[in-house]
Enzyme design. Structure first.
Site, PDB file in Angstrom:
ATOM      1  N   ASN A   1      39.034  18.918  -6.395  1.00 56.10           N
ATOM      2  CA  ASN A   1      37.987  18.288  -5.587  1.00 56.10           C
ATOM      3  C   ASN A   1      36.964  19.336  -5.196  1.00 56.10           C
ATOM      4  OD1 ASN A   1      39.215  15.429  -4.893  1.00 56.10           O
ATOM      5  ND2 ASN A   1      40.871  16.927  -4.760  1.00 56.10           N
TER       6      ASN A   1
ATOM      7  N   GLU B   1      35.323  14.966  -8.395  1.00 59.15           N
ATOM      8  CA  GLU B   1      36.723  15.231  -8.721  1.00 59.15           C
ATOM      9  C   GLU B   1      36.862  15.474 -10.217  1.00 59.15           C
ATOM     10  OE1 GLU B   1      39.497  12.429  -7.185  1.00 59.15           O
ATOM     11  OE2 GLU B   1      38.514  12.272  -5.234  1.00 59.15           O
TER      12      GLU B   1
ATOM     13  N   THR C   1      43.521  16.463  -9.874  1.00 58.86           N
ATOM     14  CA  THR C   1      42.089  16.762  -9.901  1.00 58.86           C
ATOM     15  C   THR C   1      41.760  17.919  -8.967  1.00 58.86           C
ATOM     16  OG1 THR C   1      41.613  15.146  -8.154  1.00 58.86           O
ATOM     17  CG2 THR C   1      41.460  14.391 -10.444  1.00 58.86           C
TER      18      THR C   1
END
Length: 315
Positions: A213, A261, A211
């Site tokens: 962030n 995220e 992911t």
């Protein structure tokens, strides 16, 4: 588009780039929703008709935030994004007025004589609910009276959709319930946020779903915690994906500031430190706590497939 920061008392040296009459749309324009676009569009058409430059006068920070209404410290469209939308609409220049204690205490009469008249307005366009001056005592009717024929005033009626008035308040409420369809209809575009990719716990990568962030660049109005189908713009290219907004209850406890995220499909670039703009397309589900990592991974897979389906419907 020329952006001109100004404050009260007005220093004409700061706005000396422009001489002559102009048509000004005035308001806070948080969200730049369809109702706001109607006001701005009217100013653009009036300016074209009169052969004059078009301008917007908006206020920063949000007047209600300065007056202690904390929920307005977060914006639907932070200032930079607001300016981008104004420019895309074809506005010639934007006055960003510092809203502070001195402006808040200014009488409606002085606002007109010391701000609008000094800027050389030919015509002022405002919404039906526009207020100005100390305690918001100035109204569109007041503005007409105080113009004394030195400039014209055009008041735009409320913009309705499905029998309801379009407003920033409605959009904020819809975001809090995950009603992104209503949000997009009221804004005339998907709700978007922009942030910088920062280091996270890298837990998504360990689970097989890396992911990005995001640390938001501005205090946006945060949508309801949950999982969303998204479109993300990275380095000028658009990618599809899924985003979790919330406090990751599977791994943490207690109230925490929401994290953002994003897992982008078919994406493997290193984008730490990069700006990413995310459009929230569809709300998939509320955030919840899972009893095991295997259960979480299975749900992420289902979320990804659900997101792909929703995004395909949106194409």
């Amino acid at each position: 588009m020329k952006i001109v920061p100004i404050a009260y008392p007005l220093n004409m040296d700061e706005v000396g780039f422009f001489e002559g009459k102009q048509v000004v749309a005035i308001g806070d324009f948080d969200g730049v929703h369809l109702g706001h676009q109607e006001v701005i569009g009217r100013a653009l058409s009036t300016a074209e008709k009169l052969g004059l430059p078009s301008a917007i006068m908006t206020f920063h920070p949000h007047p209600r935030a300065v007056m202690g209404q904390g929920k307005y410290e977060a914006a639907l469209t932070p200032l930079e994004r607001k300016m981008e939308i104004f420019e895309s609409m074809g506005v010639n220049h934007a006055y960003v007025v510092t809203f502070d204690a001195s402006l808040m205490r200014l009488s409606p009469e002085l606002f007109v004589s010391d701000m609008l008249e000094k800027l050389g307005v030919e015509s002022v366009i405002c919404g039906f609910d526009f207020t100005f001056g100390f305690q918001g005592k100035g109204t569109p009717d007041t503005l007409c009276e105080l113009s004394h024929g030195k400039f014209s005033v055009e008041v735009v009626r409320p913009f309705h959709m499905n029998g309801e008035k379009v407003s920033s308040t409605r959009i904020r409420e819809a975001l809090q319930t995950g009603d992104l369809d209503s949000v997009a209809h009221l804004l005339g575009r998907p709700y978007s946020i922009t942030g910088t990719v920062v280091d996270g716990e890298k837990r998504g990568r360990q689970l097989g779903f890396p992911t990005a962030n995001l640390q938001l660049d501005e205090p946006y109005v945060s949508p309801s915690n949950g999982v969303y189908a998204i479109k993300a713009t990275v380095r000028g290219a658009t990618y599809l994906g899924v985003m979790n907004i919330g406090v990751k209850p599977t791994f943490t406890t207690g109230e925490l500031k929401p994290s953002y995220e994003a897992h982008l499909f078919d994406f493997a670039q290193d984008i730490y430190g990069e700006k990413v703009t995310v459009e929230l397309i569809s709300f998939l589900r509320a955030e919840r706590k899972f009893s095991s990592l295997d259960e979480l991974v299975a749900q992420i897979k289902r979320d990804s497939e659900h997101a792909k389906q929703k995004l395909a419907e949106n194409l």
